[in-house]
Design an enzyme around this catalytic site. Sequence first.
Site, PDB file in Angstrom:
ATOM      1  N   ASP A   9       1.099  -1.215  -0.018  1.00 16.52           N
ATOM      2  CA  ASP A   9      -0.010  -0.116   0.067  1.00 16.52           C
ATOM      3  C   ASP A   9       0.926   1.230   0.111  1.00 16.52           C
ATOM      4  O   ASP A   9       2.158   1.089   0.537  1.00 16.52           O
ATOM      5  CB  ASP A   9      -0.697  -0.014   1.428  1.00 16.52           C
ATOM      6  CG  ASP A   9      -1.731   1.137   1.722  1.00 16.52           C
ATOM      7  OD1 ASP A   9      -2.439   1.569   0.778  1.00 16.52           O
ATOM      8  OD2 ASP A   9      -1.140   1.970   2.605  1.00 16.52           O
ATOM      9  N   ASP A  11       0.156   5.051   0.816  1.00 20.68           N
ATOM     10  CA  ASP A  11      -0.267   6.128   1.832  1.00 20.68           C
ATOM     11  C   ASP A  11      -0.312   5.408   3.299  1.00 20.68           C
ATOM     12  O   ASP A  11      -1.013   4.329   3.542  1.00 20.68           O
ATOM     13  CB  ASP A  11      -1.557   6.840   1.862  1.00 20.68           C
ATOM     14  CG  ASP A  11      -1.485   7.649   0.679  1.00 20.68           C
ATOM     15  OD1 ASP A  11      -0.714   8.019   0.359  1.00 20.68           O
ATOM     16  OD2 ASP A  11      -2.901   8.269   0.374  1.00 20.68           O
TER      17      ASP A  11
HETATM   18  P1  B16 Z   1      -6.679  10.256  -3.248  1.00 22.07           P
HETATM   19  P2  B16 Z   1      -3.651   4.333   0.021  1.00 22.07           P
HETATM   20  C1  B16 Z   1      -5.648   6.015   0.031  1.00 22.07           C
HETATM   21  O1  B16 Z   1      -4.311   5.766  -0.083  1.00 22.07           O
HETATM   22  C2  B16 Z   1      -5.528   7.008   1.465  1.00 22.07           C
HETATM   23  O2  B16 Z   1      -5.323   5.944   2.667  1.00 22.07           O
HETATM   24  C3  B16 Z   1      -6.870   7.436   1.392  1.00 22.07           C
HETATM   25  O3  B16 Z   1      -6.974   8.149   2.917  1.00 22.07           O
HETATM   26  C4  B16 Z   1      -7.447   8.288   0.533  1.00 22.07           C
HETATM   27  O4  B16 Z   1      -8.683   8.637   0.662  1.00 22.07           O
HETATM   28  C5  B16 Z   1      -7.333   7.345  -0.745  1.00 22.07           C
HETATM   29  O5  B16 Z   1      -6.065   6.897  -1.142  1.00 22.07           O
HETATM   30  C6  B16 Z   1      -7.683   8.345  -2.040  1.00 22.07           C
HETATM   31  O6  B16 Z   1      -6.490   8.982  -2.307  1.00 22.07           O
HETATM   32  O7  B16 Z   1      -7.678  11.032  -2.922  1.00 22.07           O
HETATM   33  O8  B16 Z   1      -5.229  10.762  -3.405  1.00 22.07           O
HETATM   34  O9  B16 Z   1      -7.118   9.402  -4.677  1.00 22.07           O
HETATM   35  O10 B16 Z   1      -3.665   4.115   1.640  1.00 22.07           O
HETATM   36  O11 B16 Z   1      -4.586   3.076  -0.364  1.00 22.07           O
HETATM   37  O12 B16 Z   1      -2.354   3.946  -0.641  1.00 22.07           O
HETATM   38 MG    MG Z   2      -2.945   3.183   3.310  1.00 20.56          MG
END
Ligand code: B16
Ligand code: MG
Length: 216
Positions: A9, A11
């Site tokens: 993953d 984030d």
């Molecule tokens: P975006 P991951 C996720 O990333 C985040 O944890 C989550 O908080 C966020 O809403 C989602 O990506 C969408 O992000 O707005 O940048 O498209 O943890 O799956 O890497």
């Molecule tokens: Mg994450």
Amino acid sequence: MTIKAVIFDLDGVIVTTDNYHYEAWKQLADEENIYFDREINERLRGVSRMESLNIILEKSTKNYSEDEKLEMATRKNNYYKELIKNLTPCDILPGVNELLASLKSSNIKTAIGSSSKNSPNILKYIGLDNAFDTTVDGNDIKNSKPDPEVFLKAAEKLNVSPSQCLVVEDAEAGVEAALRGGMKVLAVGFASKCCDNATLCSEDLTKVAIKDLLNI
Ligand code: B16
Ligand code: MG
């Protein structure tokens, strides 16, 4: 060895963008007079942008149209895009570079499996845009975590069967997605405190030995 590929993953596992997501959503929520705090922010971990907005709107008494919701999600993302420009290789989480180097020298394939549509830019800012064998992110999928689509696509691109993949996740939704996809999962950070169903748990990646990951 059971494991032939590790899917990370982004984030919360490779880099911490939590605070930037929080600040951008907070700005939007303040503009709309909607209550938002860090506890609610924790619920947004791993879920898509539109699903995150729907969670935030639980605190609103107003009914928003689909067009208004789309505008709000875009507005939040514009704030977020400005904030993530501050990311540098110094924001890579502890243990990540060392683990990637060990996996490479053991000929284990690696991928990114992220819900974020900002993944390509984030990887560029932290200098890891060429560090993985493949990447799958929010731009490539229809169903976001806890649906396993993002991880199954990554396994397919790597040509490795799901049972030979280990996912590294910091979100409950991501741990569930990996298990639903028939993969093993290492829960780190936030998920390490709450995901009893994960195959392995570790506070962070500095405490993880590669031999423990590959023989599960
Ligand atoms: P975006 P991951 C996720 O990333 C985040 O944890 C989550 O908080 C966020 O809403 C989602 O990506 C969408 O992000 O707005 O940048 O498209 O943890 O799956 O890497
Ligand atoms: Mg994450």
